[in-house]
Design a protein around this motif. Structure first.
Motif, PDB file in Angstrom:
ATOM      1  N   ARG A  49       0.764  -1.306   0.215  1.00 33.87           N
ATOM      2  CA  ARG A  49      -0.101   0.002  -0.005  1.00 33.87           C
ATOM      3  C   ARG A  49       0.532   1.196   0.060  1.00 33.87           C
ATOM      4  NH1 ARG A  49      -3.040  -3.211   3.684  1.00 33.87           N
ATOM      5  NH2 ARG A  49      -5.048  -4.036   2.669  1.00 33.87           N
ATOM      6  N   CYS A  50       1.786   1.332   0.705  1.00 37.34           N
ATOM      7  CA  CYS A  50       3.066   2.268   0.625  1.00 37.34           C
ATOM      8  C   CYS A  50       3.502   2.538  -0.784  1.00 37.34           C
ATOM      9  CB  CYS A  50       4.093   2.252   1.716  1.00 37.34           C
ATOM     10  SG  CYS A  50       5.193   3.336   1.812  1.00 37.34           S
ATOM     11  N   ALA A  51       3.642   1.455  -1.588  1.00 43.43           N
ATOM     12  CA  ALA A  51       4.114   1.725  -2.938  1.00 43.43           C
ATOM     13  C   ALA A  51       3.075   2.178  -3.684  1.00 43.43           C
ATOM     14  CB  ALA A  51       4.559   0.434  -3.460  1.00 43.43           C
ATOM     15  N   SER A  99      -4.816 -10.632  -1.495  1.00 43.66           N
ATOM     16  CA  SER A  99      -5.978 -10.481  -2.447  1.00 43.66           C
ATOM     17  C   SER A  99      -6.437  -9.026  -2.505  1.00 43.66           C
ATOM     18  CB  SER A  99      -6.981 -11.578  -2.379  1.00 43.66           C
ATOM     19  OG  SER A  99      -6.255 -12.900  -2.455  1.00 43.66           O
ATOM     20  N   GLU A 100      -6.697  -8.460  -1.155  1.00 35.89           N
ATOM     21  CA  GLU A 100      -7.126  -7.155  -1.032  1.00 35.89           C
ATOM     22  C   GLU A 100      -6.236  -6.156  -1.835  1.00 35.89           C
ATOM     23  OE1 GLU A 100      -8.161  -6.479   2.692  1.00 35.89           O
ATOM     24  OE2 GLU A 100      -9.559  -8.104   3.066  1.00 35.89           O
ATOM     25  N   VAL A 101      -4.830  -6.360  -1.326  1.00 36.48           N
ATOM     26  CA  VAL A 101      -3.848  -5.345  -2.076  1.00 36.48           C
ATOM     27  C   VAL A 101      -3.945  -5.383  -3.440  1.00 36.48           C
ATOM     28  CG1 VAL A 101      -1.589  -4.559  -1.706  1.00 36.48           C
ATOM     29  CG2 VAL A 101      -2.833  -5.519   0.369  1.00 36.48           C
ATOM     30  N   LEU A 102      -4.219  -6.690  -4.054  1.00 35.11           N
ATOM     31  CA  LEU A 102      -4.183  -7.109  -5.286  1.00 35.11           C
ATOM     32  C   LEU A 102      -5.079  -5.968  -6.207  1.00 35.11           C
ATOM     33  CD1 LEU A 102      -2.411  -8.882  -7.377  1.00 35.11           C
ATOM     34  CD2 LEU A 102      -4.216 -10.378  -7.122  1.00 35.11           C
ATOM     35  N   GLN A 103      -6.298  -6.214  -5.739  1.00 29.40           N
ATOM     36  CA  GLN A 103      -7.540  -5.624  -6.147  1.00 29.40           C
ATOM     37  C   GLN A 103      -7.082  -3.820  -6.182  1.00 29.40           C
ATOM     38  OE1 GLN A 103      -9.675  -6.937  -7.913  1.00 29.40           O
ATOM     39  NE2 GLN A 103      -8.645  -8.951  -7.417  1.00 29.40           N
ATOM     40  N   GLU A 104      -6.711  -3.507  -4.819  1.00 32.35           N
ATOM     41  CA  GLU A 104      -6.135  -2.020  -4.633  1.00 32.35           C
ATOM     42  C   GLU A 104      -5.187  -1.505  -5.728  1.00 32.35           C
ATOM     43  OE1 GLU A 104      -5.026  -1.215  -0.916  1.00 32.35           O
ATOM     44  OE2 GLU A 104      -6.719  -2.177   0.225  1.00 32.35           O
ATOM     45  N   ALA A 105      -4.305  -2.430  -6.155  1.00 29.33           N
ATOM     46  CA  ALA A 105      -3.140  -2.302  -7.045  1.00 29.33           C
ATOM     47  C   ALA A 105      -4.032  -2.040  -8.468  1.00 29.33           C
ATOM     48  CB  ALA A 105      -2.185  -3.069  -6.928  1.00 29.33           C
ATOM     49  N   ARG A 106      -4.827  -2.955  -8.773  1.00 31.57           N
ATOM     50  CA  ARG A 106      -5.656  -2.914  -9.980  1.00 31.57           C
ATOM     51  C   ARG A 106      -6.423  -1.698 -10.216  1.00 31.57           C
ATOM     52  NH1 ARG A 106     -10.389  -4.110 -11.986  1.00 31.57           N
ATOM     53  NH2 ARG A 106     -11.238  -4.684 -10.185  1.00 31.57           N
ATOM     54  N   SER A 160      -7.860 -18.332 -14.420  1.00 28.90           N
ATOM     55  CA  SER A 160      -8.501 -18.451 -13.064  1.00 28.90           C
ATOM     56  C   SER A 160      -7.646 -17.895 -11.950  1.00 28.90           C
ATOM     57  CB  SER A 160      -8.913 -19.892 -13.043  1.00 28.90           C
ATOM     58  OG  SER A 160      -7.367 -20.758 -12.867  1.00 28.90           O
ATOM     59  N   CYS A 161      -6.360 -17.541 -12.147  1.00 25.30           N
ATOM     60  CA  CYS A 161      -5.587 -16.975 -10.996  1.00 25.30           C
ATOM     61  C   CYS A 161      -5.745 -15.307 -11.003  1.00 25.30           C
ATOM     62  CB  CYS A 161      -4.252 -17.237 -11.566  1.00 25.30           C
ATOM     63  SG  CYS A 161      -2.988 -16.360 -10.386  1.00 25.30           S
ATOM     64  N   PRO A 162      -6.217 -14.818  -9.789  1.00 27.92           N
ATOM     65  CA  PRO A 162      -6.651 -13.472  -9.674  1.00 27.92           C
ATOM     66  C   PRO A 162      -5.321 -12.629  -9.925  1.00 27.92           C
ATOM     67  CG  PRO A 162      -7.349 -14.754  -7.537  1.00 27.92           C
ATOM     68  CD  PRO A 162      -6.605 -15.573  -8.585  1.00 27.92           C
ATOM     69  N   ALA A 163      -4.179 -13.072 -10.012  1.00 25.70           N
ATOM     70  CA  ALA A 163      -2.964 -11.947  -9.944  1.00 25.70           C
ATOM     71  C   ALA A 163      -2.835 -11.850 -11.478  1.00 25.70           C
ATOM     72  CB  ALA A 163      -1.775 -12.522  -9.246  1.00 25.70           C
ATOM     73  N   THR A 164      -2.801 -12.918 -12.232  1.00 24.66           N
ATOM     74  CA  THR A 164      -2.575 -12.888 -13.787  1.00 24.66           C
ATOM     75  C   THR A 164      -3.835 -12.261 -14.389  1.00 24.66           C
ATOM     76  OG1 THR A 164      -3.112 -15.304 -13.868  1.00 24.66           O
ATOM     77  CG2 THR A 164      -0.822 -14.541 -13.934  1.00 24.66           C
ATOM     78  N   ARG A 165      -5.061 -12.470 -13.974  1.00 26.60           N
ATOM     79  CA  ARG A 165      -6.178 -12.119 -14.646  1.00 26.60           C
ATOM     80  C   ARG A 165      -6.099 -10.312 -14.268  1.00 26.60           C
ATOM     81  NH1 ARG A 165     -11.393 -13.505 -15.955  1.00 26.60           N
ATOM     82  NH2 ARG A 165     -12.288 -11.879 -16.764  1.00 26.60           N
ATOM     83  N   ALA A 166      -5.729 -10.014 -13.150  1.00 22.43           N
ATOM     84  CA  ALA A 166      -5.720  -8.492 -12.733  1.00 22.43           C
ATOM     85  C   ALA A 166      -4.693  -8.007 -13.965  1.00 22.43           C
ATOM     86  CB  ALA A 166      -5.153  -8.173 -11.587  1.00 22.43           C
ATOM     87  N   LEU A 167      -3.415  -8.406 -13.984  1.00 19.93           N
ATOM     88  CA  LEU A 167      -2.470  -7.982 -14.974  1.00 19.93           C
ATOM     89  C   LEU A 167      -3.037  -7.958 -16.316  1.00 19.93           C
ATOM     90  CD1 LEU A 167       0.781  -9.690 -13.732  1.00 19.93           C
ATOM     91  CD2 LEU A 167       0.494  -7.304 -13.548  1.00 19.93           C
ATOM     92  N   LEU A 168      -3.837  -8.812 -16.688  1.00 25.44           N
ATOM     93  CA  LEU A 168      -4.419  -8.845 -18.197  1.00 25.44           C
ATOM     94  C   LEU A 168      -5.410  -7.674 -18.238  1.00 25.44           C
ATOM     95  CD1 LEU A 168      -4.020 -10.456 -20.594  1.00 25.44           C
ATOM     96  CD2 LEU A 168      -5.983 -12.019 -20.028  1.00 25.44           C
TER      97      LEU A 168
END
Length: 942
Positions: A49-51, A99-106, A160-168
């Protein structure tokens, strides 16, 4: 500093910018990884979150922040794969801080891109694509990750992977934001990553391309062309053949090929349109980049057969004269060496493409050698274009020749290990190629003939047989027919003789009924012409004729059935073919008898037609069949006699037919005839006669049999038909010498007995007393009636008499006829024998037959000369004396002896005793009529 560790969602989304002091503390916390207040290490979510806050508030720190977020996405991907390997269910987003931070980053990156696309989209797109490429390559070897070839399964895993789906999603949003202005940077980043991480990165390309097909296709090609120009020195460039270091010279072209290959399954139309657009835009353009378009497209085609197959058919259709002239002008300034390289690439592509091969070939032929000097409206084709197409065709044939004849297989007759796609695509079009070659159009014919030979060798053995078959079936003139022997001569040098297979293919086509009647007749006529064609000298030509004849002889029963074809044209052509075809020396009865029956049927059909040209092949065929063996000769003679005396064929010789039913005047059998069906298909021997005979008395329900009759024919026609028939029978009866063969004459005699009086077949040859003739009155009258109905019987008996002692086997017919004539003259009360002209002629002919067949001595055999001058009772007395002689000296074959020096049988009448007692009546008649017969009296004294 409490804001550093605030949980998500508690702060105000529209918070004001950080102050300089707060921003400094955020930088220190990000760099040290420690909480400035408590001094404890930051948790990974807090550090992330700092980043994100630095990413929003401090633009110079964006690269460091994005670099830190790589670890977050990497951890999430690793965690997802571990959960899949362990089989555990995916945790809820609330229980997983990452996962929450992942969505925040997206969401943060999406907001930044949406707020300022030009500043953020290129960098974020490059970061997202590179990160996806690194993750895909890093975890490609993990258990449970599908191989790169299974694109659908791999796409399903990473989506099906949240991280790669977010990057896509992040990359897709960047591309969508820039698609209206300048998406080259985003697409270029995708290409760069694809080059580094292919094939593990292909799933990203497939998904993005499916979402933005138009943009991806056009921009991928544009970026690939720019890179191609840069690595080619900025000029026109030159495509490199397979095997050269294409990937080292043009790094992005492999990625371009991979991306377009993934999109071709669903967006082939868009790819095709874009490639054609690039091609046409490059013609006539002075820009340096456009000069490299054609080499670039050729390089793409070399590296991707799928792209080549998609675009080649429509590219050929778009090559109008104006476009060809532009293309010629486009390459006119290219150096010769570079131009030769381009031509070599085009030839290579033509050989290795299968899409639209026939269309491409016809285009090249039409451009190099137009079939007409009359051009279509529009710009005229430049002469250099024709020369270029002609050279292209020659190089294409040369390259195909190397590919076909340069195989490493031990035998050219075997199937090639690596088929040539161009020739493989032409295999279903052999018929069209043969039709094109048979048009005999200037230079085209030579090229098409060479191509047919290469195609035949490439697809041997079936291809060679198919090509020969179509050339034989479709040729209509002798010039066109000459192509088949030429092709055969070339194929025999490199293949086992394909002619038997071609004949087998032709027979199979005939059996399947795939040939129209006119084409079938043409095929048969062409085969006959090849067999009859004179060949100067001895050599391969004669061997070819012998090979064709032997191949046709193996299918003699199948070809013979065509003699019964309802089409007159087909039947006549089949007869001509069989008349020229060599016959095997050993023909089994199952094959011989149907052939003989069909040939006899064809002979009588020719007689009905009344044309000498239609009759000659049938005569020749029957004569050749009779020379195969003694059994064949007997079968031919028996069928000829049976056919001439039975059915409506009797009308051809002046006889009266016994019609089998209600028929018209046309000489065709009934539409449904069990007898004809059995004759056509039976393989058994002829067992007519005796208890097996069947007599047709009409059709049940068809009413009474109509009265005998039919159309009357002129004397000239009857004489011509009789002469033709007897000449044929005589040719079939010829022995080693000029005389009639005794065995053949015996076969005719047996056939006559079967046809005239079948119930008497096999009767004794000995002559019974006159008293016993009363028991056979009905049969004798029936024999007499048959002789009256069939004038052909007397000439046939005369022919039998020439082959002594064959007339002995007609004893039952002679006996019945003589008995009937004796009874007639006994009952006749006329003053002169001229009142019964038929009986008078029959009496004279009968006595002459008996004398010619050596059944009567010459002194008795000459008495028929007296019959026209005598009274009926005197003829009756003379015929009784003949009966008495025959009763005492029965007509038996044992009384004849063979004389080798003459090659014939002779009878010595001196062994039969005194003939004087049988001359008493004759001398008495001569004395009574001495005033009229005195000049003839000397001939009747020994």
């Amino acid at each position: 500093m409490s804001g550093l560790c605030d949980p998500p969602g508690t702060g105000d989304p529209a918070r004001p910018p950080l102050s300089a002091q707060e921003l400094s503390q955020e930088v220190k916390a990000f760099l040290s990884g420690l909480d400035p207040v408590q001094g404890t290490p930051l948790s990974p979510p807090a550090h992330a979150r700092c980043a994100l806050r630095l990413l929003r508030c401090l633009p110079p720190a964006r690269h460091a922040a994005l670099q830190h977020l790589r670890g977050l996405f990497d951890d999430q991907v690793c965690s997802h794969l571990l959960q899949r390997e362990s089989g555990a269910s995916s945790p809820s987003p609330k229980s997983c801080p990452g996962s929450e931070v992942l969505q925040e980053a997206r969401r943060a990156l999406a907001e930044l891109v949406a707020a300022n696309p030009r500043a953020w989209a290129p960098g974020v797109a490059a970061w997202a694509s590179e990160l996806m490429g690194q993750l895909s390559s890093k975890y490609s070897s993990r258990p449970g990750v599908p191989p790169a070839a299974s694109l659908n399964e791999l796409l399903q895993l990473w989506m099906s992977c949240p991280a790669t789906r977010a990057l896509l999603d992040i990359y897709s949003q960047c591309l969508a934001a820039m698609v209206g202005s300048c998406p080259d940077a985003c697409v270029d980043a995708l290409l760069d990553t694809s080059v580094q991480h292919s094939p593990h990165f292909d799933w990203v390309v497939a998904h993005v391309g499916s979402s933005f097909p138009g943009t991806i296709i056009s921009r991928v090609l544009s970026c690939g062309l720019k890179d191609f120009c840069a690595h080619s020195g900025g000029g026109g460039g030159e495509a490199t053949a397979p095997g050269a270091a294409g990937d080292k010279r043009v790094p992005k072209i492999a990625s371009v090929v991979g991306i377009l290959g993934h999109l071709a399954s669903r967006h082939a139309g868009s790819i095709k349109q874009e490639l054609l657009r690039m091609f046409h835009e490059s013609l006539g353009s002075p820009r340096e980049q456009h000069k490299a378009t054609v080499p670039f497209l050729l390089q793409l085609a070399l590296m991707s057969p799928a792209l080549l197959a998609a675009v080649s058919p429509e590219l050929v259709d778009s090559l109008s004269p104006a476009v060809l002239n532009q293309l010629h002008q486009h390459f006119s300034a290219v150096p010769r060496e570079e131009l030769e390289g381009v031509v070599g690439v085009v030839v290579h592509l033509l050989c290795h493409t299968s899409a639209g091969a026939l269309r491409t070939l016809r285009f090249l032929l039409a451009t190099a050698a137009p079939s007409s000097v009359i051009t279509s409206p529009g710009p005229a084709l430049h002469e250099g274009v024709r020369e270029a197409c002609e050279r292209l065709l020659q190089l294409l044939l040369l390259h195909l020749h190397k590919l076909v004849h340069g195989r490493s297989s031990p035998s050219l007759g075997e199937s090639p290990a690596r088929p040539v796609p161009f020739l493989e695509a032409l295999r279903p079009h052999v018929r069209e190629l043969c039709l094109d070659a048979l048009r005999m159009e200037r230079k085209r014919c030579l090229w098409q003939h060479q191509l047919l030979a290469l195609l035949a060798v490439h697809s041997a053995p079936h291809g060679a047989a198919e090509a020969l078959f179509f050339l034989l079936a479709l040729a209509r003139t002798p010039e066109e027919l000459a192509l088949a022997p030429q092709l055969h001569a070339g194929l025999r040098a490199v293949l086992p003789d394909p002619l038997p297979a071609a004949v087998t293919a032709a027979v199979a086509q005939i059996h399947a009924g795939r040939l129209p009647e006119a084409q079938l007749a043409q095929l048969l006529r062409n085969l006959a012409l090849l067999l009859q064609q004179p060949r100067p000298g001895e050599g391969d030509g004669d061997a070819g004729d012998a090979a064709l004849g032997s191949a046709l002889a193996k299918h003699l029963p199948d070809l013979a059935q065509l003699l019964l074809h309802p089409g007159e044209e087909v039947a006549e052509a089949a007869c001509r073919l069989l008349a020229a075809c060599p016959l095997p020396r050993a023909l089994p009865p199952a094959h011989l008898l149907p052939c003989v029956r069909a040939a006899v049927h064809r002979f009588f059909a020719g007689l009905w037609a009344g044309e000498a040209a239609a009759l000659a092949p049938g005569v020749k065929l029957l004569a050749r069949l009779s020379s195969v063996s003694a059994a064949a000769a007997k079968a031919v003679l028996a069928q000829l006699v049976e056919g001439a005396l039975g059915g409506r064929n009797a009308e051809l010789f002046g006889g009266t037919a016994d019609p089998p039913g209600r028929e018209g005047t046309a000489p065709v059998p009934p539409s449904v005839s069990l007898l004809d069906t059995n004759r056509r298909f039976t393989a058994g021997l002829n067992t007519s006669g005796g208890v097996w005979s069947v007599f047709h008395a009409g059709v049940i329900g068809g009413g009474p049999k109509p009265s005998a009759g039919g159309g009357r024919r002129g004397p000239e026609e009857l004489s011509r038909n009789t002469q033709t028939f007897l000449s044929l029978v005589l040719r079939c009866c010829r022995g080693p010498g000029p005389a009639v063969s005794a065995e053949s004459a015996k076969a005719v005699a047996a056939a006559l007995v079967e046809s005239v009086c079948p119930e008497a077949a096999g009767a004794e040859l000995a002559w019974p007393p006159e008293e016993l003739a009363r028991a056979t009155v009905e049969r004798d009258l029936r024999i007499l009636r048959r002789f009256r109905q069939h004038p052909l019987l007397f000439p046939l008996l005369r022919l039998v008499a020439g082959g002594r002692p064959a007339l002995c086997y007609c004893s039952v017919l002679l006996r019945g006829l003589l008995a009937s004539l004796v009874a007639h003259w006994d009952a006749c009360r006329a003053a002169s024998t001229l009142s019964s002209p038929w009986h008078l002629g029959a009496s004279c002919a009968l006595v002459a037959l008996l004398a010619e067949g050596s059944l009567l001595p010459p002194i008795l055999g000459n008495m028929h000369e007296l019959f026209p001058e005598l009274a009926p009772f005197e003829v009756h007395l003379l015929l009784l004396s003949v009966w008495g002689y025959l009763r005492e000296n029965s007509p038996l074959p044992q009384k004849f002896t063979f004389q080798p020096e003459l090659g014939v049988f002779r009878r010595d009448f001196g062994r039969d005793g005194d003939v004087g007692k049988h001359l008493a009546v004759l001398h008495s008649v001569l004395h009574r009529n001495i005033h009229r017969l005195g000049l003839l009296a000397g001939r009747f004294y020994p």
